[in-house]
Design an enzyme around this catalytic site. Structure first.
Site, PDB file in Angstrom:
ATOM      1  N   THR A 266       0.857  -1.183   0.000  1.00 16.25           N
ATOM      2  CA  THR A 266       0.000   0.000   0.000  1.00 16.25           C
ATOM      3  C   THR A 266       0.894   1.233   0.000  1.00 16.25           C
ATOM      4  O   THR A 266       2.124   1.118  -0.008  1.00 16.25           O
ATOM      5  CB  THR A 266      -0.912   0.028   1.241  1.00 16.25           C
ATOM      6  OG1 THR A 266      -0.128   0.383   2.393  1.00 16.25           O
ATOM      7  CG2 THR A 266      -1.565  -1.329   1.490  1.00 16.25           C
ATOM      8  N   CYS A 267       0.272   2.416   0.050  1.00 13.36           N
ATOM      9  CA  CYS A 267       1.088   3.633   0.048  1.00 13.36           C
ATOM     10  C   CYS A 267       1.905   3.773   1.323  1.00 13.36           C
ATOM     11  O   CYS A 267       2.908   4.487   1.348  1.00 13.36           O
ATOM     12  CB  CYS A 267       0.210   4.862  -0.150  1.00 13.36           C
ATOM     13  SG  CYS A 267      -1.007   5.129   1.155  1.00 13.36           S
TER      14      CYS A 267
ATOM     15  N   GLU B 257      -8.438   3.234  10.335  1.00 12.36           N
ATOM     16  CA  GLU B 257      -8.896   3.516   8.973  1.00 12.36           C
ATOM     17  C   GLU B 257      -9.404   2.237   8.313  1.00 12.36           C
ATOM     18  O   GLU B 257      -8.833   1.163   8.478  1.00 12.36           O
ATOM     19  CB  GLU B 257      -7.774   4.162   8.156  1.00 12.36           C
ATOM     20  CG  GLU B 257      -6.485   3.355   8.073  1.00 12.36           C
ATOM     21  CD  GLU B 257      -6.306   2.704   6.723  1.00 12.36           C
ATOM     22  OE1 GLU B 257      -7.248   2.759   5.917  1.00 12.36           O
ATOM     23  OE2 GLU B 257      -5.238   2.117   6.503  1.00 12.36           O
TER      24      GLU B 257
ATOM     25  N   GLN C 156      -9.770   1.350   5.018  1.00  7.96           N
ATOM     26  CA  GLN C 156      -9.284   0.885   3.722  1.00  7.96           C
ATOM     27  C   GLN C 156      -8.337  -0.306   3.842  1.00  7.96           C
ATOM     28  O   GLN C 156      -8.283  -1.157   2.966  1.00  7.96           O
ATOM     29  CB  GLN C 156      -8.564   2.026   2.981  1.00  7.96           C
ATOM     30  CG  GLN C 156      -9.475   3.118   2.484  1.00  7.96           C
ATOM     31  CD  GLN C 156      -9.836   4.097   3.564  1.00  7.96           C
ATOM     32  OE1 GLN C 156      -9.142   4.189   4.585  1.00  7.96           O
ATOM     33  NE2 GLN C 156     -10.914   4.829   3.372  1.00  7.96           N
TER      34      GLN C 156
ATOM     35  N   GLN D 140      -7.495  -3.804   1.553  1.00  4.65           N
ATOM     36  CA  GLN D 140      -6.189  -4.019   0.933  1.00  4.65           C
ATOM     37  C   GLN D 140      -5.593  -5.363   1.344  1.00  4.65           C
ATOM     38  O   GLN D 140      -4.945  -6.038   0.540  1.00  4.65           O
ATOM     39  CB  GLN D 140      -5.257  -2.864   1.308  1.00  4.65           C
ATOM     40  CG  GLN D 140      -5.670  -1.546   0.673  1.00  4.65           C
ATOM     41  CD  GLN D 140      -5.015  -0.342   1.312  1.00  4.65           C
ATOM     42  OE1 GLN D 140      -4.622  -0.372   2.487  1.00  4.65           O
ATOM     43  NE2 GLN D 140      -4.893   0.745   0.572  1.00  4.65           N
TER      44      GLN D 140
ATOM     45  N   GLY E 205      -6.277  10.644 -10.723  1.00  6.38           N
ATOM     46  CA  GLY E 205      -6.518   9.259 -10.357  1.00  6.38           C
ATOM     47  C   GLY E 205      -8.006   9.019 -10.180  1.00  6.38           C
ATOM     48  O   GLY E 205      -8.812   9.956 -10.212  1.00  6.38           O
TER      49      GLY E 205
ATOM     50  N   GLU F 249      -9.448   4.339  -4.825  1.00  7.87           N
ATOM     51  CA  GLU F 249     -10.193   4.474  -3.575  1.00  7.87           C
ATOM     52  C   GLU F 249      -9.865   5.779  -2.845  1.00  7.87           C
ATOM     53  O   GLU F 249     -10.765   6.453  -2.318  1.00  7.87           O
ATOM     54  CB  GLU F 249      -9.897   3.272  -2.673  1.00  7.87           C
ATOM     55  CG  GLU F 249     -10.756   3.226  -1.427  1.00  7.87           C
ATOM     56  CD  GLU F 249     -10.560   1.937  -0.647  1.00  7.87           C
ATOM     57  OE1 GLU F 249     -11.372   1.680   0.250  1.00  7.87           O
ATOM     58  OE2 GLU F 249      -9.596   1.197  -0.934  1.00  7.87           O
ATOM     59  N   THR F 250      -8.588   6.149  -2.809  1.00  2.22           N
ATOM     60  CA  THR F 250      -8.202   7.374  -2.104  1.00  2.22           C
ATOM     61  C   THR F 250      -8.817   8.605  -2.760  1.00  2.22           C
ATOM     62  O   THR F 250      -9.339   9.503  -2.077  1.00  2.22           O
ATOM     63  CB  THR F 250      -6.669   7.501  -2.066  1.00  2.22           C
ATOM     64  OG1 THR F 250      -6.123   6.384  -1.353  1.00  2.22           O
ATOM     65  CG2 THR F 250      -6.241   8.786  -1.371  1.00  2.22           C
TER      66      THR F 250
END
EC number: 1.2.1.70
Length: 432
Positions: free
Chosen positions: A49-50, A106, A108, A112, A181, A184-185
């Site tokens: 992930t980021c 969070e 998300q 992921q 983009g 999701e973000t």
């Protein structure tokens, strides 16, 4: 095989290193294939992930995993954390619950983790060990988020960035916002922006249809990514979160946009890893760049406010880790018994089939039974006999002692249970 997790995240590694360690697009399946080719590895999954890159594996040892990661991104070994067995289980439970995230709780990250599991399974990298672990992880994360408020009103990186934009531009509703983009973000950012109202919302994406879908949902305008540079000067605020391997917004482009804006300030949020916006943009006057690492400081207040719920979730995870490990240990203890039973059953079936064939061929019953009993005894006792012979030669007292308990001298003799020592108190009568 041992369960291992090796990884780095926003707490242990700077964003430039996380960029190099990330797996995006087609790189992930290729990486899993490369991992599974290692002779020391039987199962593997990659979470990228980021904010983190983590390798989960069933492997003989960790050194081969570290070497593999170093080949992918040289120089990361000094930033890695490493867990095994129960601590690896605990780590994954915490990650999926959001307890290890930059933004505590969070939501998300659970999706992921599910994506990482699905990709590993689809490419044949999972076996029963990791598959069971991930399935249990989903159950534990769901329970922790349901039974506590750790996931209530979560503050995401996207919402934090929008809040900073609102604080920086007192009249964000009179501003033009550019989203780069459509993942999701960016979806979350678009949602928060549309709730707060902006004058104009532009959404640029490589796949125009995805940008059009998002734009229709939030009252924006869709752009192909090729038009990004042409519209950059219109944006007061830019949010970018793509999976591009190279920056999409360069210093030169921003410099040109600022000149076209007559030096009117521009606020940029780079929510991607690898970064979408060249870091040197922050050196330009009138350009204000925030990265995901900058946002960590902005969400620290939220983290403190949710600590009580997190403590409750940690207690749930502690209990579930203990239960999971206990189940694994019970399964491990049962494995030799299952192998022993399977060996006995297969031996019996094989020799019984042979005896029946001999009877069918007219061989005397007594002779067949005698041979069957002799063959069955020899076949069943050969493995323990050979093992005990080796134990005696190697002075393996543990195995020979166990054999004494398994095969007592007197048929039918039952060993008494191991006695509990009697502890004398200070006022007990002395022994006569």
């Amino acid at each position: 095989m041992t369960l291992w997790v090796l990884g780095l995240n926003h707490q242990t590694a700077p964003v430039d290193l996380r960029e190099r360690a990330a797996f995006a697009g087609d790189a992930l399946p290729r990486a899993l294939e490369s991992l599974r080719a290692l002779p020391q590895v039987s199962e593997a999954a990659l979470l990228s992930t980021c904010n983190r890159t983590e390798l989960y594996a069933m492997a003989d040892e960790a050194r081969s995993l570290v070497n593999w990661l170093e080949t992918h991104a040289p120089g990361l070994s000094g930033y890695l954390y490493q867990h095994q067995e129960a601590e690896a289980v605990r780590h994954l439970f915490r990650v999926a619950t959001g307890l290890d995230s930059m933004v505590l709780g969070e939501p998300q990250i659970l999706g992921q983790v599910k994506d990482a599991w699905a990709v590993a399974r689809a490419h044949g990298a999972l076996g029963s060990g990791l598959d069971r672990l991930f399935q249990q992880t989903f159950s534990v994360a769901k329970r922790a988020r349901t039974d506590t408020r750790v996931g209530a009103n979560p503050v995401s990186v996207a919402s934090t960035a929008v809040r900073l934009a609102q604080e920086s531009f007192a009249r964000l509703n009179e501003s033009t916002v550019l989203l780069i983009g459509a993942g999701e973000t960016i979806e979350l950012a678009a949602k928060h922006l549309s709730e707060g109202r902006v004058r104009r919302l532009l959404i640029a994406n490589r796949t125009l249809a995805h940008a059009q879908t998002l734009a229709s949902q939030h009252g924006g305008y869709a752009l192909p990514l090729t038009d990004l540079e042409r519209h950059l000067a219109e944006a007061d605020v830019v949010f970018s979160a793509t999976a591009a391997r190279e920056p999409l917004v360069t210093r030169v482009q921003v410099e040109q946009a600022l000149r076209a804006r007559k030096r009117k300030p521009m606020l940029l949020f780079d929510l991607a890893v690898p970064r979408d916006i060249e870091a040197s943009v922050d050196e330009l006057s009138d350009a204000y760049l925030y990265t995901v690492d900058d946002l960590e400081r902005a969400v620290e207040d939220n983290r403190r406010g949710r600590r009580e719920a997190a403590d409750q979730a940690e207690a749930i995870i502690d209990l579930q880790v203990a239960r999971y490990v206990e189940t694994l240990q019970a399964t491990t203890r049962q494995a030799p018994l299952k192998r022993l039973r399977a060996f006995g059953d297969s031996t019996r079936d094989e020799l019984l089939a042979k005896a029946r064939q001999q009877l069918h061929n007219g061989k005397p019953t007594d002779e067949v039974l005698e041979q069957l009993a002799h063959a069955l005894t020899n076949r069943l006792l050969h493995p323990p006999t050979a093992a005990l012979r080796d134990a005696a030669l190697n002075n393996d007292l543990e195995l020979t002692t166990a054999a004494d308990r398994l095969f007592p001298e007197k048929p039918g003799y039952q060993h008494p249970p191991i006695a509990t020592p009697i502890v004398r108190t200070d006022d007990a009568d002395p022994a006569p």
